[in-house]
Scaffold this motif. Sequence first.
Motif, PDB file in Angstrom:
ATOM      1  N   TYR A   1      -4.973   2.042  -4.855  1.00  0.00           N
ATOM      2  CA  TYR A   1      -5.431   2.330  -6.221  1.00  0.00           C
ATOM      3  C   TYR A   1      -5.938   1.074  -6.918  1.00  0.00           C
ATOM      4  O   TYR A   1      -6.923   1.123  -7.667  1.00  0.00           O
ATOM      5  CB  TYR A   1      -4.281   2.947  -7.023  1.00  0.00           C
ATOM      6  CG  TYR A   1      -4.639   3.366  -8.431  1.00  0.00           C
ATOM      7  CD1 TYR A   1      -5.006   4.674  -8.711  1.00  0.00           C
ATOM      8  CD2 TYR A   1      -4.609   2.454  -9.486  1.00  0.00           C
ATOM      9  CE1 TYR A   1      -5.335   5.070 -10.002  1.00  0.00           C
ATOM     10  CE2 TYR A   1      -4.927   2.835 -10.777  1.00  0.00           C
ATOM     11  CZ  TYR A   1      -5.298   4.136 -11.029  1.00  0.00           C
ATOM     12  OH  TYR A   1      -5.625   4.513 -12.311  1.00  0.00           O
TER      13      TYR A   1
ATOM     14  N   GLU B   1      -3.336   8.696  -2.362  1.00  0.00           N
ATOM     15  CA  GLU B   1      -2.421   7.652  -1.887  1.00  0.00           C
ATOM     16  C   GLU B   1      -0.979   8.090  -2.148  1.00  0.00           C
ATOM     17  O   GLU B   1      -0.489   8.018  -3.267  1.00  0.00           O
ATOM     18  CB  GLU B   1      -2.727   6.332  -2.599  1.00  0.00           C
ATOM     19  CG  GLU B   1      -1.859   5.174  -2.166  1.00  0.00           C
ATOM     20  CD  GLU B   1      -2.238   3.860  -2.849  1.00  0.00           C
ATOM     21  OE1 GLU B   1      -1.728   2.806  -2.429  1.00  0.00           O
ATOM     22  OE2 GLU B   1      -3.044   3.899  -3.813  1.00  0.00           O
TER      23      GLU B   1
ATOM     24  N   ILE C   1      -1.116  -1.887 -10.274  1.00  0.00           N
ATOM     25  CA  ILE C   1      -1.704  -0.724 -10.932  1.00  0.00           C
ATOM     26  C   ILE C   1      -1.608  -0.895 -12.441  1.00  0.00           C
ATOM     27  O   ILE C   1      -0.516  -1.053 -12.984  1.00  0.00           O
ATOM     28  CB  ILE C   1      -0.976   0.571 -10.518  1.00  0.00           C
ATOM     29  CG1 ILE C   1      -1.183   0.851  -9.024  1.00  0.00           C
ATOM     30  CG2 ILE C   1      -1.452   1.765 -11.343  1.00  0.00           C
ATOM     31  CD1 ILE C   1      -0.395   2.031  -8.510  1.00  0.00           C
TER      32      ILE C   1
ATOM     33  N   SER D   1       4.715   0.417 -11.998  1.00  0.00           N
ATOM     34  CA  SER D   1       3.492   0.462 -11.200  1.00  0.00           C
ATOM     35  C   SER D   1       2.754  -0.865 -11.196  1.00  0.00           C
ATOM     36  O   SER D   1       1.940  -1.127 -10.304  1.00  0.00           O
ATOM     37  CB  SER D   1       2.569   1.568 -11.717  1.00  0.00           C
ATOM     38  OG  SER D   1       3.193   2.831 -11.606  1.00  0.00           O
TER      39      SER D   1
ATOM     40  N   TYR E   1      -2.997   8.073  -7.129  1.00  0.00           N
ATOM     41  CA  TYR E   1      -1.766   7.465  -6.624  1.00  0.00           C
ATOM     42  C   TYR E   1      -0.600   8.371  -6.973  1.00  0.00           C
ATOM     43  O   TYR E   1      -0.454   8.790  -8.124  1.00  0.00           O
ATOM     44  CB  TYR E   1      -1.565   6.090  -7.262  1.00  0.00           C
ATOM     45  CG  TYR E   1      -0.292   5.378  -6.852  1.00  0.00           C
ATOM     46  CD1 TYR E   1      -0.291   4.499  -5.775  1.00  0.00           C
ATOM     47  CD2 TYR E   1       0.910   5.577  -7.544  1.00  0.00           C
ATOM     48  CE1 TYR E   1       0.869   3.839  -5.397  1.00  0.00           C
ATOM     49  CE2 TYR E   1       2.068   4.930  -7.160  1.00  0.00           C
ATOM     50  CZ  TYR E   1       2.041   4.058  -6.080  1.00  0.00           C
ATOM     51  OH  TYR E   1       3.194   3.405  -5.712  1.00  0.00           O
TER      52      TYR E   1
ATOM     53  N   SER F   1      -1.536  -1.759  -4.045  1.00  0.00           N
ATOM     54  CA  SER F   1      -1.880  -0.382  -3.716  1.00  0.00           C
ATOM     55  C   SER F   1      -3.370  -0.235  -3.440  1.00  0.00           C
ATOM     56  O   SER F   1      -4.186  -1.069  -3.848  1.00  0.00           O
ATOM     57  CB  SER F   1      -1.506   0.533  -4.881  1.00  0.00           C
ATOM     58  OG  SER F   1      -2.243   0.158  -6.038  1.00  0.00           O
TER      59      SER F   1
ATOM     60  N   ARG G   1       2.664  -2.770  -8.069  1.00  0.00           N
ATOM     61  CA  ARG G   1       1.680  -2.365  -7.054  1.00  0.00           C
ATOM     62  C   ARG G   1       0.262  -2.741  -7.486  1.00  0.00           C
ATOM     63  O   ARG G   1      -0.710  -2.235  -6.946  1.00  0.00           O
ATOM     64  CB  ARG G   1       1.716  -0.866  -6.791  1.00  0.00           C
ATOM     65  CG  ARG G   1       3.011  -0.180  -7.060  1.00  0.00           C
ATOM     66  CD  ARG G   1       4.115  -0.479  -6.087  1.00  0.00           C
ATOM     67  NE  ARG G   1       5.312   0.194  -6.543  1.00  0.00           N
ATOM     68  CZ  ARG G   1       6.527  -0.356  -6.569  1.00  0.00           C
ATOM     69  NH1 ARG G   1       6.711  -1.594  -6.172  1.00  0.00           N
ATOM     70  NH2 ARG G   1       7.577   0.325  -6.979  1.00  0.00           N
TER      71      ARG G   1
ATOM     72  N   SER H   1       3.762   9.129  -6.383  1.00  0.00           N
ATOM     73  CA  SER H   1       5.061   8.652  -5.908  1.00  0.00           C
ATOM     74  C   SER H   1       6.141   9.592  -6.439  1.00  0.00           C
ATOM     75  O   SER H   1       5.830  10.635  -7.032  1.00  0.00           O
ATOM     76  CB  SER H   1       5.306   7.200  -6.316  1.00  0.00           C
ATOM     77  OG  SER H   1       6.394   6.661  -5.585  1.00  0.00           O
TER      78      SER H   1
ATOM     79  N   ASP I   1       2.670   7.382  -1.947  1.00  0.00           N
ATOM     80  CA  ASP I   1       3.497   6.172  -1.831  1.00  0.00           C
ATOM     81  C   ASP I   1       4.963   6.499  -2.088  1.00  0.00           C
ATOM     82  O   ASP I   1       5.642   5.829  -2.880  1.00  0.00           O
ATOM     83  CB  ASP I   1       2.994   5.112  -2.819  1.00  0.00           C
ATOM     84  CG  ASP I   1       3.116   3.701  -2.272  1.00  0.00           C
ATOM     85  OD1 ASP I   1       3.519   3.549  -1.108  1.00  0.00           O
ATOM     86  OD2 ASP I   1       2.801   2.753  -3.012  1.00  0.00           O
TER      87      ASP I   1
END
Length: 406
Positions: free
Chosen positions: A226, A208, A88, A83, A235, A224, A86, A237, A210
């Motif tokens: 986020y 979000e 994060i 992450s 967030y 992101s 992104r 995924s 993703d």
Amino acid sequence: MHQLTEFSFSKRFPELPLISAALAEEHPDFVPLSFGFPAKESFLIPLLSEAAVSALQTQGLESLQYTGGTGPKKVNEWIKKRSELRSIQSENENILVTSGSMQAIDLATRTLADPGDHVWIEAPSFFGAIRQFSLAEVELTSFPIDEDGLRVDLVEQALIEAKVKGKPMPKMFYVMPNYHNPTGVNLSLARRKKLAELAYEYNFYVLEDDAYVELSFSGGFVPSIYSFGPERVIYISTFSKIIAPGIRMGWAIAGEQVINKMRMLKSDGSTSVFVQEIVSQFLAKIDFEQHVQYLTSIYRARKDAMVRSIHEYFGNEVSYQMPEGGFFLWLTFPAEVDTSEFMEKSLKNGVGYLDGKHFYLQNDELNHIRLSFTFCDEEQIRRGIQRIAESYNDYKNNREVLEEAL
């Protein structure tokens, strides 16, 4: 023999249309361009088999319990590390592994909103999420997207108006920022920042989604949403697009308070710790960057084959925005066309697609179809586009004849 009386089921189930194009007709050479499935070649069966055997041999006594084994901790660490690409930053208490990303959507929705609360979404938007929100009995409002993603300027106008006029404010905004389903577009960096700012200013959460972020044809990533608003973004995924959907494993990243509440609603307890063990061992055995490059090389070639076929069989009759990753191409026909009207003919011709009405709340636009370029090979894609074009031309010719008769 008992006499059965009609049973009154829960009233929470909305009237939802059957998405028939997702079902293969009985055709000897059916081409399912409707299927948002990964390529079969992407399933690394030997490595998954090795990981499963290793999971049993090394962690079986623990990971076959309700909780236990080293897998969940290692999966969390992988998610946390990945992450960072992104932008994060998270800790273990910010991560919840779920049974697929759809469970994450369900948990986030029920955590943030009660029945009757307002949830805002994009138009078009992922039909699976729309169904999930309908089952949660929330009120939905949609906002258009363009080539740079969600029209955040229109969202801001609506928020200002709601505040001034005392209208209900959204509890959550659902958005797919990368390789959007169904359109394939990306949300611009400026709009990501602005949406996060609005979430703070008007006190709502951004959900979000993703799911397709790893499947970038250029290999690049945009920060992101986020990363611009961690206190007001959830967030989510999934491993479905990068390992296999059958493992049913996704995740959510959010503030600790939100994750704890989502965990309380997760009635199945821990997501299969045995499957987490297999996934953790699989991830330890592969060169993940090389694996992603392999996936994107397959999908880039199939996307290019689809684009070539569209030019060959449709010419300038249709338009689309070139997807830079993900699974889908959103094909736009002239405004007066209703793509559902030649779906049955297409199915009989041996090809499936999803007509655009399923991605809107009120059938806002009927002149689109969603095509997946990931599941079928290049030759199948060519045949499928040819068959859609033939069905469309029949539809168009029949309509012209009818108009002349009138």
